[in-house]
Design an enzyme around this catalytic site. Structure first.
Site, PDB file in Angstrom:
ATOM      1  N   GLY A 181       8.438  42.815  71.255  1.00 56.29           N
ATOM      2  CA  GLY A 181      10.345  43.103  71.683  1.00 56.29           C
ATOM      3  C   GLY A 181      10.859  43.623  70.920  1.00 56.29           C
ATOM      4  N   GLY A 183       9.975  47.300  71.169  1.00 58.77           N
ATOM      5  CA  GLY A 183       9.949  48.592  71.282  1.00 58.77           C
ATOM      6  C   GLY A 183      11.858  48.833  72.009  1.00 58.77           C
ATOM      7  N   CYS A 186      12.327  47.743  75.607  1.00 62.00           N
ATOM      8  CA  CYS A 186      12.110  46.431  76.345  1.00 62.00           C
ATOM      9  C   CYS A 186      12.928  45.533  75.632  1.00 62.00           C
ATOM     10  CB  CYS A 186      10.655  45.710  75.095  1.00 62.00           C
ATOM     11  SG  CYS A 186      10.118  44.126  74.673  1.00 62.00           S
TER      12      CYS A 186
END
Length: 346
Positions: A181, A183, A186
């Site tokens: 999570g 990124g 993301c």
């Protein structure tokens, strides 16, 4: 249900405290690392930064550019067998030391992996990449891949906790990809409520991996060269970059012009854009877990690479680490409430 009350930290929550140094110049800092991998017994030497296996980052063109600086590229999994064969027939000697072939865990993925490797036996690295590395199916796939390719270096992920790092290493992986999570494109944490602050994930997973003789990759969350340095300081052996390498000539993604300015498309591999492009759309049983954005066009990747490497060298001079390997031992993190004076930021 239970609650863990100890605070978990991300890159924005800390800075590195400077220490007395005998280094006179950033030029004295050596960023090369050498590793011997746990299960394959192979060795590798280079600058341990990786381009992420996203089709707007981890391209053949990116691999060729980054190889010049001994930097690694995890090639995205959507190239065909023919495209792999064509690329490797024209690539310079030594490229196999700086690229991984990426794969999912489906039957068709395994078939394509086998076909590419059978026709290109010099390839050394396999990146088994899923969003959720906690499934029994994933562990079994890692075990089967190790049995099929005993001499290949296997990268596996993503996970964020020490016990899963240990399980994957004991199942045959050499390097574990850490991050759920963090990124820039993301949305897993928003869609699922699941995740782990990246700095704490690195610290915990590096401790688990190094105890067994394995390595980890910090995957996601780096927005600046300082974040890359913090990831290394926390114990990451490799740092994987997505958004920081997007928007260049060597990146994938469509070039777009708006009001005289150029942009390139960048998206998460679980985004609706990626799924529509590669699998015909978002399946009815799942949600998109990625964004699609337009990042400013940045030309050749070399200038960005020099900026990142220069930042890390500078970090090392601030704490007295002549080699990147020494950075973790020389790092003391301090908790902070702010990172920078933002008065002139747009």
């Amino acid at each position: 249900m239970r609650i863990e009350y100890d605070i978990k930290l991300g890159f924005k929550d800390v800075m590195i405290r400077p220490k007395r140094s005998t280094l006179k110049s950033r030029a004295q800092v050596n960023l090369d690392r050498e590793f011997k991998f746990l299960n394959s017994k192979a060795t590798w030497r280079g600058v341990p930064i990786m381009a992420a296996n996203m089709d707007t980052v981890g391209t053949f063109e990116m691999a060729m550019a980054l190889m010049e600086h001994c930097i690694f590229t995890a090639i995205h999994k959507h190239y065909s067998v023919a495209e792999w064969n064509h690329f490797l027939s024209k690539a310079p000697k030594g490229i196999e030391n700086f690229i991984a072939i990426s794969t999912g865990t489906g039957a068709k993925d395994a078939e394509k992996l086998a076909e590419v490797l059978s026709q290109n036996k010099n390839l050394k690295f396999i990146c088994i990449d899923v969003a959720n590395g906690y499934s029994e199916h994933f562990v079994n796939f890692v075990q089967n891949t190790r049995n099929l390719y005993p001499d290949k270096v296997i990268i596996a992920g993503n996970v964020v906790t020490g016990e899963m790092v240990e399980e994957l290493l004991l199942s045959g992986a050499d390097i574990i990809k850490v991050g759920i999570g963090p990124g820039s494109v993301c949305t897993t944490r928003v869609k699922t409520g699941v995740g782990y602050p990246q700095l704490s994930a690195i610290i915990e997973c590096a401790d688990a991996a190094h105890g067994l003789g394995g390595q980890i990759i910090s995957d996601g969350g780096c927005a600046t060269p300082g974040d890359v340095a913090k990831a290394f300081g926390a114990g990451a052996d490799f740092v994987m970059l997505g958004g920081m390498l997007a928007g260049h000539d060597e990146s994938g993604g469509e070039l777009i012009e708006k009001n005289g300015e150029k942009f390139k498309q960048f998206y998460g591999m679980s985004s609706a854009t990626a799924m529509e492009k590669h699998v015909g759309g978002v399946a009815e049983y799942r949600a998109s877990e990625g964004k699609t954005v337009e990042v400013p066009y940045r030309g050749k990747v070399i200038q960005t690479v020099q900026d990142i490497l220069g930042g890390i060298r500078s970090t090392c001079t601030y704490v007295g680490a002549q080699r990147l390997k020494e950075l973790t031992k020389r790092t003391t993190f301090i908790r902070v409430a702010e990172q920078e004076n933002r008065i002139y930021n747009k």
